[in-house]
Write an enzyme that holds these catalytic residues in place. Structure first.
Site, PDB file in Angstrom:
ATOM      1  N   HIS A   1     -10.722  13.208  -6.070  1.00 16.09           N
ATOM      2  CA  HIS A   1     -11.739  13.585  -5.092  1.00 16.09           C
ATOM      3  C   HIS A   1     -11.595  15.018  -4.596  1.00 16.09           C
ATOM      4  O   HIS A   1     -12.448  15.495  -3.846  1.00 16.09           O
ATOM      5  CB  HIS A   1     -11.661  12.629  -3.894  1.00 16.09           C
ATOM      6  CG  HIS A   1     -10.347  12.705  -3.166  1.00 16.09           C
ATOM      7  ND1 HIS A   1      -9.182  12.209  -3.697  1.00 16.09           N
ATOM      8  CD2 HIS A   1     -10.008  13.228  -1.959  1.00 16.09           C
ATOM      9  CE1 HIS A   1      -8.194  12.418  -2.863  1.00 16.09           C
ATOM     10  NE2 HIS A   1      -8.661  13.039  -1.794  1.00 16.09           N
ATOM     11  N   ASP A   2     -10.533  15.709  -4.999  1.00 14.04           N
ATOM     12  CA  ASP A   2     -10.290  17.078  -4.531  1.00 14.04           C
ATOM     13  C   ASP A   2     -10.521  18.138  -5.595  1.00 14.04           C
ATOM     14  O   ASP A   2     -10.335  19.324  -5.326  1.00 14.04           O
ATOM     15  CB  ASP A   2      -8.851  17.212  -4.019  1.00 14.04           C
ATOM     16  CG  ASP A   2      -8.680  16.654  -2.614  1.00 14.04           C
ATOM     17  OD1 ASP A   2      -9.667  16.633  -1.870  1.00 14.04           O
ATOM     18  OD2 ASP A   2      -7.553  16.234  -2.273  1.00 14.04           O
TER      19      ASP A   2
ATOM     20  N   ASP B   1      -5.183   4.433   0.916  1.00 13.06           N
ATOM     21  CA  ASP B   1      -4.687   5.777   1.188  1.00 13.06           C
ATOM     22  C   ASP B   1      -3.970   5.765   2.537  1.00 13.06           C
ATOM     23  O   ASP B   1      -4.458   5.158   3.493  1.00 13.06           O
ATOM     24  CB  ASP B   1      -5.853   6.765   1.230  1.00 13.06           C
ATOM     25  CG  ASP B   1      -5.560   8.023   0.440  1.00 13.06           C
ATOM     26  OD1 ASP B   1      -4.424   8.512   0.529  1.00 13.06           O
ATOM     27  OD2 ASP B   1      -6.455   8.509  -0.271  1.00 13.06           O
TER      28      ASP B   1
ATOM     29  N   GLU C   1       1.470  11.750  -3.109  1.00 11.47           N
ATOM     30  CA  GLU C   1       0.818  13.005  -3.454  1.00 11.47           C
ATOM     31  C   GLU C   1       1.830  14.103  -3.167  1.00 11.47           C
ATOM     32  O   GLU C   1       2.026  14.492  -2.018  1.00 11.47           O
ATOM     33  CB  GLU C   1      -0.452  13.220  -2.636  1.00 11.47           C
ATOM     34  CG  GLU C   1      -1.199  14.478  -3.054  1.00 11.47           C
ATOM     35  CD  GLU C   1      -2.297  14.892  -2.084  1.00 11.47           C
ATOM     36  OE1 GLU C   1      -3.299  15.465  -2.526  1.00 11.47           O
ATOM     37  OE2 GLU C   1      -2.138  14.641  -0.864  1.00 11.47           O
TER      38      GLU C   1
ATOM     39  N   ASP D   1      -0.830  10.377   1.169  1.00 16.99           N
ATOM     40  CA  ASP D   1      -1.435  11.703   1.143  1.00 16.99           C
ATOM     41  C   ASP D   1      -0.494  12.780   1.673  1.00 16.99           C
ATOM     42  O   ASP D   1       0.207  12.576   2.672  1.00 16.99           O
ATOM     43  CB  ASP D   1      -2.716  11.672   1.990  1.00 16.99           C
ATOM     44  CG  ASP D   1      -3.438  12.986   2.021  1.00 16.99           C
ATOM     45  OD1 ASP D   1      -4.049  13.352   0.997  1.00 16.99           O
ATOM     46  OD2 ASP D   1      -3.409  13.660   3.070  1.00 16.99           O
TER      47      ASP D   1
END
Length: 835
Positions: free
Chosen positions: A353-354, A126, A285, A228
């Site tokens: 994960h969100d 990430d 993202e 990200d």
């Protein structure tokens, strides 16, 4: 590690291939290793604790690599492991080139990279480039004084007169997006947590430092990045106030910092200065990027990334919250599949994960837990794009309900709770909303077995609580159960890997208007796959034009075997049932050829007999009243000569023979001209009723399966009937064994006002008859499609304006409305009981 060593650790493929569909234009797709991969996302804090401190770590990941390998995944994405004060679980980075102490060391990072590559897998990290931690040395310097050289590395502004903030922007994590710094009497911008200041991409010096750091990590041997919040790096010039008709204290600010015009300049430079120099994969993202804009981001040549995570579908989660709108999902996913079909690539996912767990959000995690877990896994896994599996998804992990807000580490949940509590909202009501929408639903520890802490850690206290259902939902138990969610996922990944049609095949939507079934096809030169999924907790009926057989079934999520069926067109699916069929046209062609080979000798003998009969009939015709003209006789003689040449040569494929005869016929017709018209009777030609010639455009015509005798008689009939002659070329078989037609562009497949209604049945038999009258495809599509499978293609759902499929509506507001509806339903039920 050097660039070459990083790129050569595993073989890469850069071949050009073409994928054709019988109803669509040729799509050139460049093969890449990351297109053929299945990715697995790890949230390291919750994956595996190796030292008993209650927190997952790098050593724990190394210990569990074989689980990922056995699942079939070959690309691993690890969430941030960099040094961080951990305000937002690692996304607040204080040093990009150091590892957080609780995770391990750089030596263990090197060991992890090596272990992954030894298993023929790849690994990406990430990368957070929109903001840093407020404890990063860069920010510490920047806030030290207004004149510090790094002051411009972050976004600082004076407040408005009267002690007001620079503007009315709301933080994504609630509250104001501005934090006041007393020492320098200015505010800094933070789109996320106040401890995560946004860096200033307008500053060239800052950008160069980010590029340098990115290349440093690539040189360590990793295989790319998931980047990200990259769509937020460009802010609207001037940072103006947002329109505020409701006079809110803070206004949702996405429109002014999400995919803002001008961002492409930064992204192009970023690519050129970093990963363009390496054989790696990049996944952005990209919140706020629509399907129409996506090509600019992921074009094969000019794109900024290899693929992006799109959030239209996840925003659909926020709108539905437990009641999936299947039609809206079809619209969203089909726009992305078709939008990137010719150039670009999708990153496919249903969990991360969100977001809350899919079985608890869209599905039924009680009565149909296993069924919906496997159904949702299937519907996205077999689309065009690289699928990502989030840890725990492969065993059907569910949402959790902890009693206290103190059990939830997520900073966004805590901020929301405190703000709502200050408004006077009841604790229980706030917690109900967090239970539905909270990010920590996806962050509870991985459930490995039924021992203490689900086998995640030996600590008495883990960093976040373990979901109590680990005693029945865990890896160890599911490994022993052939019908488990885990073993289904292994089969699902294997099916995708074994059939390249699921990687490079063209996506087409079918059963478009069905509000329960999400069906689509994937088509290559030799195969067509049917992916049929019932995404509801009700039985669903539907009808296809293409008949499907149990011999073509490659995957089902039913525990009991699917009943035998042959060329079945009408189906009734159980709740959350899925089936995947593959029609192998190459295999069918092989069977046809084998059948022809067995008949070759018979066909040759029959041909010899026919030559004799033709000679006799020619003599009879000469003596008859309806004798042939010289031109007709000459044409017939030439045809006989060509036929003899074909017969004297080694037997070829019937299709090749037909082509030769067709060529001869055209040549004859160009050399002869009709002077009189003669239509011989059946008795004159000696053709029996059983040998009657079928017109070339008739549904009864099957040129590929005709005997040589039949082919020649048909050509002979055409030559003699010169008045209505139409040159004959090899026809396309009705069984779709040919995929030689060029694929039309998506824009030409449907009109702006198509009269398309999916041919399906989900209620009464009367509806079935009505729906059957409304065909699935336009006449244009039917004309260009030689197989019944093409008639199933249907895009009407894209033009149904009544379907609301995308919005940035707050998930919490939707959850509040849902709770209100449930309360009203409960009250009505109580009233009914009293009556």
């Amino acid at each position: 590690m050097s660039e070459n060593s990083a790129s050569n650790s595993l073989p890469a493929s850069n071949l050009d291939v073409s994928n054709k569909s019988s109803s669509s234009p040729i799509t050139n797709i460049r093969q890449k290793w990351w297109k053929e991969a299945v990715a697995y996302q790890i949230y390291p804090r919750s994956f595996q604790d190796s030292n008993g401190d209650g927190i997952g770590d790098l050593r724990g990941i190394i210990q569990r690599l074989d689980h990922i390998k056995e699942l079939g995944a070959d690309l691993i994405w690890i969430c941030p492991i960099y040094k961080s004060p951990n305000d937002d679980n690692g996304y607040d980075i204080s040093d990009y080139q150091q590892i957080m102490d609780v995770f391990g060391t750089m030596a263990e990072v090197e060991e992890l990279i090596k272990a992954v590559h030894e298993r023929k897998m790849r690994i990406i990290f990430d990368l957070v480039l929109n903001h840093t931690s407020d404890e990063h040395p860069w920010f510490i310097e920047s806030r030290s004084s207004r004149t510090n050289p790094k002051r411009d590395w972050y976004i600082w502004r004076d407040g408005k007169p009267g002690g007001h903030r620079p503007n009315n922007w709301e933080s994504i994590f609630n509250g104001s997006a501005w934090e006041y710094d007393k020492e320098t009497d200015q505010y800094y911008l933070h789109l996320f947590s106040r401890k995560m200041p946004d860096v200033n991409w307008e500053c060239a010096e800052l950008r160069q430092e980010l590029y340098k750091m990115t290349c440093w990590w690539l040189d360590q041997g990793i295989d790319g990045f998931r980047i990200d919040a990259i769509s937020h790096i460009k802010k609207k010039p001037g940072l103006p106030d947002l329109p505020n008709p409701k006079q809110l204290e803070f206004v949702s600010s996405f429109d002014y910092h999400m995919n803002v015009e001008g961002i492409e300049e930064y992204l192009t430079e970023f690519k050129r200065e970093t990963y363009a120099k390496y054989d790696v994969v990049t996944v952005g993202e990209a919140n706020g990027v629509s399907a129409d804009q996506a090509v600019d981001w992921v074009d094969d040549v000019k794109g900024k990334f290899n693929m992006i995570f799109q959030f239209e579908a996840t925003n659909l989660w926020e709108k539905t919250l437990g009641t999936l709108d299947v039609l809206a999902l079809k619209r969203i996913m089909t726009r992305w599949e078709k939008g990137l079909e010719k150039s670009g690539w999708n990153a496919l996912f249903i969990e991360n994960h969100d977001k809350p767990r899919i079985v608890s959000t869209w599905g039924n995690d009680k009565e149909y837990w296993r069924d919906c877990a496997t159904a949702f896994g299937t519907v996205y896994m077999l689309m065009m794009g690289t699928p990502f599996i989030y840890q725990g998804q492969e065993i059907g992990m569910t949402n959790v309900r902890f009693p206290s807000i103190n059990d939830y580490p997520d900073v966004a949940a805590k901020n929301f709770y405190n703000l709502e509590l200050a408004k006077g909202i009841d604790h229980n009501e706030i917690m109900q909303i967090i239970y539905i929408t909270g990010r920590d639903n996806a962050r509870t520890p991985m459930q490995w077995d039924d021992s203490l802490n689900a086998g995640f850690s030996t600590s008495q206290q883990t960093w976040i609580g373990v979901n109590p259902n680990y005693v029945r939902v865990n890896v160890a138990q599911q490994e022993k159960d052939q019908h488990s969610v885990l073993n289904f996922y292994k089969r699902l990944v294997r099916v995708r890997k074994e059939h390249l049609v699921f990687t490079y095949g063209i996506y087409d939507l079918i059963l478009s208007s069905h509000n329960q079934i999400y069906g689509y096809t994937r088509t290559s030169d030799t195969k067509r796959a049917y992916v049929l999924t019932n995404l509801t907790d009700r039985a669903a009926q539907f009808t296809l034009y293409q008949g499907l057989s149990s011999s073509q079934l490659v995957l089902s999520n039913l525990i009991e075997p699917v009943p035998e069926h042959k060329d079945e067109k009408s189906f009734k699916f159980h709740p959350y049932e899925i089936r995947v069929y593959i029609i192998d046209y190459k295999k069918k062609e092989h069977i046809h050829r084998h059948h022809h080979h067995d008949k070759k000798k018979h066909a040759t003998d029959e041909s010899n007999e026919t030559q004799s009969n033709l000679a006799d009939e020619t003599a009879k015709t000469t003596d008859s009243k309806a004798s042939l003209t010289k031109q007709q006789q000459a044409a017939l003689n030439k045809l006989e000569q060509i036929s003899n040449n074909v017969r004297s040569e080694p037997l070829e494929d019937p299709k090749a023979i037909l082509e030769a005869v067709a060529t001869a016929t055209k040549k004859i017709l160009s050399e002869t001209a009709p002077q009189t018209t003669s239509t011989p009777t059946k008795s004159t030609l000696g053709i029996s009723e059983s040998d009657k010639v079928t017109p070339s455009d008739s549904n009864e015509s099957d040129p590929e399966n005709e005997t040589i005798h039949k082919k020649r008689e048909r050509q002979r009939s055409l030559v003699l009937n010169l008045e209505n002659i139409t040159p004959v070329t090899p026809a396309t078989p009705n069984d779709s064994s040919s995929f030689d037609q060029p694929r039309r562009s998506f824009s030409t497949q449907v009109s702006s006002k198509p009269s398309l209604k999916g041919r399906h049945a989900d209620s009464s038999s009367d509806e079935d008859e009505d729906e059957e009258k409304r065909t699935t495809s336009t006449s244009e599509l039917e004309d260009e499609t030689s197989d019944t499978g093409g008639k199933d293609i249907d895009y009407s759902v894209l033009y149904d304006d009544t379907i609301e499929d995308f919005s940035f509506t707050s998930a919490r507001e939707q959850a509040r409305r849902r709770l209100l509806r449930e309360q009203q339903e409960t009250m009505l039920e109580q009233v009914r009981e009293q009556e």
